[in-house]
Scaffold this motif. Structure first.
Motif, PDB file in Angstrom:
ATOM      1  N   ARG A 196       8.554  -1.703 -14.949  1.00 46.07           N
ATOM      2  CA  ARG A 196       9.465  -1.487 -13.827  1.00 46.07           C
ATOM      3  C   ARG A 196      10.612  -0.601 -14.290  1.00 46.07           C
ATOM      4  O   ARG A 196      10.782  -0.354 -15.477  1.00 46.07           O
ATOM      5  N   GLY A 197      11.384  -0.130 -13.308  1.00 47.14           N
ATOM      6  CA  GLY A 197      12.547   0.678 -13.619  1.00 47.14           C
ATOM      7  C   GLY A 197      12.399   2.114 -13.146  1.00 47.14           C
ATOM      8  O   GLY A 197      11.293   2.651 -13.037  1.00 47.14           O
ATOM      9  N   PRO A 198      13.530   2.780 -12.876  1.00 43.02           N
ATOM     10  CA  PRO A 198      13.475   4.173 -12.398  1.00 43.02           C
ATOM     11  C   PRO A 198      12.929   5.133 -13.443  1.00 43.02           C
ATOM     12  O   PRO A 198      12.302   6.133 -13.086  1.00 43.02           O
ATOM     13  N   LEU A 199      13.167   4.863 -14.727  1.00 38.77           N
ATOM     14  CA  LEU A 199      12.652   5.762 -15.756  1.00 38.77           C
ATOM     15  C   LEU A 199      11.127   5.794 -15.728  1.00 38.77           C
ATOM     16  O   LEU A 199      10.518   6.850 -15.956  1.00 38.77           O
ATOM     17  N   ARG A 200      10.510   4.670 -15.435  1.00 36.39           N
ATOM     18  CA  ARG A 200       9.049   4.632 -15.352  1.00 36.39           C
ATOM     19  C   ARG A 200       8.553   5.574 -14.257  1.00 36.39           C
ATOM     20  O   ARG A 200       7.544   6.274 -14.430  1.00 36.39           O
ATOM     21  N   VAL A 201       9.275   5.617 -13.127  1.00 37.61           N
ATOM     22  CA  VAL A 201       8.888   6.509 -12.031  1.00 37.61           C
ATOM     23  C   VAL A 201       9.005   7.964 -12.469  1.00 37.61           C
ATOM     24  O   VAL A 201       8.113   8.789 -12.210  1.00 37.61           O
ATOM     25  N   PHE A 202      10.101   8.300 -13.145  1.00 35.61           N
ATOM     26  CA  PHE A 202      10.279   9.663 -13.639  1.00 35.61           C
ATOM     27  C   PHE A 202       9.151  10.052 -14.588  1.00 35.61           C
ATOM     28  O   PHE A 202       8.651  11.186 -14.546  1.00 35.61           O
ATOM     29  N   LEU A 203       8.751   9.126 -15.437  1.00 37.87           N
ATOM     30  CA  LEU A 203       7.694   9.434 -16.405  1.00 37.87           C
ATOM     31  C   LEU A 203       6.347   9.640 -15.706  1.00 37.87           C
ATOM     32  O   LEU A 203       5.586  10.543 -16.073  1.00 37.87           O
ATOM     33  N   LEU A 204       6.062   8.811 -14.706  1.00 36.69           N
ATOM     34  CA  LEU A 204       4.804   8.955 -13.981  1.00 36.69           C
ATOM     35  C   LEU A 204       4.729  10.297 -13.255  1.00 36.69           C
ATOM     36  O   LEU A 204       3.660  10.907 -13.153  1.00 36.69           O
ATOM     37  N   VAL A 205       5.871  10.775 -12.773  1.00 34.43           N
ATOM     38  CA  VAL A 205       5.896  12.067 -12.089  1.00 34.43           C
ATOM     39  C   VAL A 205       5.855  13.218 -13.095  1.00 34.43           C
ATOM     40  O   VAL A 205       5.197  14.245 -12.870  1.00 34.43           O
ATOM     41  N   SER A 206       6.533  13.051 -14.219  1.00 36.21           N
ATOM     42  CA  SER A 206       6.651  14.152 -15.184  1.00 36.21           C
ATOM     43  C   SER A 206       5.359  14.412 -15.953  1.00 36.21           C
ATOM     44  O   SER A 206       5.130  15.541 -16.405  1.00 36.21           O
ATOM     45  N   LEU A 207       4.516  13.390 -16.113  1.00 34.34           N
ATOM     46  CA  LEU A 207       3.280  13.590 -16.875  1.00 34.34           C
ATOM     47  C   LEU A 207       2.383  14.669 -16.261  1.00 34.34           C
ATOM     48  O   LEU A 207       1.998  15.619 -16.948  1.00 34.34           O
ATOM     49  N   PRO A 208       2.024  14.577 -14.982  1.00 32.22           N
ATOM     50  CA  PRO A 208       1.219  15.670 -14.420  1.00 32.22           C
ATOM     51  C   PRO A 208       1.978  16.986 -14.329  1.00 32.22           C
ATOM     52  O   PRO A 208       1.385  18.064 -14.486  1.00 32.22           O
ATOM     53  N   LEU A 209       3.297  16.916 -14.091  1.00 33.69           N
ATOM     54  CA  LEU A 209       4.079  18.149 -14.027  1.00 33.69           C
ATOM     55  C   LEU A 209       4.115  18.875 -15.370  1.00 33.69           C
ATOM     56  O   LEU A 209       4.238  20.102 -15.418  1.00 33.69           O
ATOM     57  N   SER A 210       3.996  18.135 -16.460  1.00 33.62           N
ATOM     58  CA  SER A 210       4.070  18.755 -17.783  1.00 33.62           C
ATOM     59  C   SER A 210       2.854  19.622 -18.083  1.00 33.62           C
ATOM     60  O   SER A 210       2.902  20.464 -18.991  1.00 33.62           O
ATOM     61  N   LEU A 211       1.760  19.434 -17.350  1.00 29.28           N
ATOM     62  CA  LEU A 211       0.542  20.166 -17.659  1.00 29.28           C
ATOM     63  C   LEU A 211       0.681  21.662 -17.409  1.00 29.28           C
ATOM     64  O   LEU A 211       0.082  22.469 -18.124  1.00 29.28           O
ATOM     65  N   VAL A 212       1.478  22.050 -16.411  1.00 30.57           N
ATOM     66  CA  VAL A 212       1.618  23.478 -16.104  1.00 30.57           C
ATOM     67  C   VAL A 212       2.291  24.222 -17.253  1.00 30.57           C
ATOM     68  O   VAL A 212       1.717  25.187 -17.791  1.00 30.57           O
ATOM     69  N   PRO A 213       3.502  23.854 -17.687  1.00 32.35           N
ATOM     70  CA  PRO A 213       4.070  24.549 -18.845  1.00 32.35           C
ATOM     71  C   PRO A 213       3.264  24.347 -20.119  1.00 32.35           C
ATOM     72  O   PRO A 213       3.223  25.233 -20.982  1.00 32.35           O
ATOM     73  N   ALA A 214       2.593  23.199 -20.246  1.00 31.02           N
ATOM     74  CA  ALA A 214       1.787  22.962 -21.445  1.00 31.02           C
ATOM     75  C   ALA A 214       0.639  23.964 -21.529  1.00 31.02           C
ATOM     76  O   ALA A 214       0.392  24.563 -22.588  1.00 31.02           O
ATOM     77  N   PHE A 215      -0.063  24.171 -20.427  1.00 34.55           N
ATOM     78  CA  PHE A 215      -1.164  25.127 -20.438  1.00 34.55           C
ATOM     79  C   PHE A 215      -0.664  26.557 -20.631  1.00 34.55           C
ATOM     80  O   PHE A 215      -1.332  27.370 -21.271  1.00 34.55           O
ATOM     81  N   LEU A 216       0.507  26.861 -20.081  1.00 36.63           N
ATOM     82  CA  LEU A 216       1.036  28.220 -20.212  1.00 36.63           C
ATOM     83  C   LEU A 216       1.524  28.526 -21.623  1.00 36.63           C
ATOM     84  O   LEU A 216       1.727  29.699 -21.956  1.00 36.63           O
ATOM     85  N   THR A 217       1.738  27.508 -22.458  1.00 42.21           N
ATOM     86  CA  THR A 217       2.096  27.794 -23.853  1.00 42.21           C
ATOM     87  C   THR A 217       0.924  28.384 -24.624  1.00 42.21           C
ATOM     88  O   THR A 217       1.113  29.038 -25.652  1.00 42.21           O
ATOM     89  N   LEU A 218      -0.299  28.124 -24.162  1.00 43.79           N
ATOM     90  CA  LEU A 218      -1.520  28.619 -24.825  1.00 43.79           C
ATOM     91  C   LEU A 218      -1.606  28.112 -26.259  1.00 43.79           C
ATOM     92  O   LEU A 218      -2.149  28.785 -27.140  1.00 43.79           O
ATOM     93  N   ASN A 219      -1.055  26.923 -26.502  1.00 43.07           N
ATOM     94  CA  ASN A 219      -1.074  26.340 -27.846  1.00 43.07           C
ATOM     95  C   ASN A 219      -2.397  25.630 -28.088  1.00 43.07           C
ATOM     96  O   ASN A 219      -2.611  24.495 -27.646  1.00 43.07           O
TER      97      ASN A 219
END
Length: 456
Positions: free
Chosen positions: A246-269
């Protein structure tokens, strides 16, 4: 006598009630607790705010241009707090860590000029700070500070890193001088390494290319550091989500995980994908060997989301285009060969620090392009072997974890070992790595408080 007896009977029930509440609030996260003093409460507790200042306020330090330069100062603060409190518990891996730091310090005798002491001191400070972060987190958790409070600053660091990654996606040409860069002396500001650490860039790209590829980098100077940070933070975030319900930070993390894929893929690492893949395969292999399949569902969901993102971002085509136009693989292998040839000339202590193309002492940036190459070239073969011994000792101890939280954290030393040939993480990412390792070791070594809302 009767009055005393009555008072004694009245005291029994509250004591039992408190003991029951404490038993629920402070439950061993992992079985096999070996420390008999696991239930001893320290009288002088360590504060959590230093971790908040380090990780939680990362965007501020980046905006000031002091993100990496100020990081060792936090290490000094943690060292003072630990020594002042006293009775510090030492986790597995402490001995090889201290030996490794000693070898690194001794390699300073191989520096070929006095001006190199500043950058050497910065790198040594980053190393020492990482181990101090792990030690500090370990003792916080063993002192039964709520798990969510300890992990929250690193999770806030993750959210900020994803946000800055999106800055690179939406404003790829963002670049400006930071206050620290403007305050540097002219001679120091003109050097490439201090400029890279203090200048604010959203992405890393070839400014002379007619068709540049913008790869997210902020808050780091190089995009490879962003990819390494993601490889270390994803298991940490997943561990938090499995431990805190529980907690608001958990919500932020659940939203940020899929959002992180776009910059992650664009790093081409490519090393980032290899490291995460190795960590997932390690966990799945352990679970299947024990007859459990509980991690298959979350892993399948993550892979499915990643596949959907590839339908929007042509990652494979971008990587193929980059490797076909820059010969990045051939350049790396040639650099590795030159680095190893130089290591054989000074195998015991190395050369103190990587060579830079901005000096007249090297034609190639030897000792870069990978943690193993930086350690070999800068500090020698024995120090490098000791670093890998540290990762092995930690991985072996974390193999005792059986909960979902412990399993995700146990993948961190494996990921760290796998990415060493590709990327160096002698920066704040090393502190991120050992923050997760410290939490994992605390869970398998003693009782920790996994319920942030329980009375203490």
């Amino acid at each position: 006598m009767s009055d005393t007896a009555v008072r004694g009977r009245r005291l029994r029930w509250p004591v039992r009630a408190v003991a029951a509440v404490r038993a629920r609030a402070v439950a061993p996260v992992e079985p096999g607790v070996r420390d008999r003093g696991a239930w001893v409460v320290r009288t002088a507790r360590l504060p959590v705010w230093p971790l908040t200042a380090m990780f939680g306020f990362m965007p501020l330090w980046w905006a000031l241009g002091a993100f990496q330069l100020a990081w060792p100062c936090f290490g000094v603060l943690l060292f003072v707090l630990l020594t002042t409190r006293g009775r510090v518990r030492l986790p597995a891996g402490t001995a090889p860590a201290l030996v490794f730091l000693g070898m690194v310090a001794v390699s300073a005798v191989r520096l070929n000029r006095a001006t190199a002491l500043a950058t050497f001191g910065l790198r040594l400070g980053l190393l020492a700070t990482a181990f101090l972060v792990g030690l500090y987190v370990y003792n916080l958790a063993r002192d039964r500070v709520p798990w969510a409070r300890i992990a929250a600053p690193v999770c806030a660091y993750w959210v900020a890193m994803v946000a800055l990654g999106w800055l690179g996606v939406l404003a790829p040409r963002f670049s400006m001088a930071s206050p620290v860069e403007l305050a540097l002396p002219n001679g120091l500001a003109a050097q490439r390494f201090p400029q890279d650490l203090t200048h604010l860039d959203a992405t890393e790209f070839n400014r002379y290319s007619a068709n540049p590829i913008y790869r997210p980098a902020a808050p780091y100077p190089y995009t490879n550091n962003w990819g390494t940070g993601l490889a270390f933070l994803v298991p940490f975030v997943l561990a938090y989500l499995t431990a805190v319900r529980r907690g608001p930070l958990r919500v932020f993390l659940l939203v940020s995980l899929p959002l992180s894929l776009v910059p992650a893929f664009l790093t081409l690492n490519r090393g980032m994908f290899i490291g995460l893949g190795a960590g997932v395969l390690y966990l799945l292999g352990r679970e299947i060997a024990r007859g459990r399949v509980r991690l298959l569902l979350p892993v399948a969901v993550i892979v499915a989301i990643g596949w959907l993102v590839t339908l929007i971002i042509p990652v494979v085509d971008l990587i193929r285009n980059r490797t076909s136009t820059t010969d990045t693989n051939l350049d790396r292998f040639d650099l590795y060969a030159q680095t190893w040839a130089a290591v054989t000339q000074s195998p015991l202590l190395g050369y103190g620090q990587p060579a830079s193309v901005d000096t007249t002492h090297a034609a190639e940036p030897l000792g870069t392009q990978g943690m193993i190459w930086q350690l070999l070239y800068s500090h020698g073969i024995p120090a490098t072997a000791c670093f890998y011994l540290l990762l092995f000792v930690v991985a072996r101890r974390l193999a005792a974890a059986v909960t979902a939280t412990g399993l995700w954290l146990s993948s961190l030393p494996v990921i760290a070992a796998v990415v060493t040939p590709f990327y160096s993480y002698l920066d704040p990412n090393l502190s991120v790595l050992f923050a997760g390792i410290g939490l994992g070791l605390a869970a398998v070594d003693g009782a920790v408080n996994r319920d942030p809302g329980a009375p203490r």
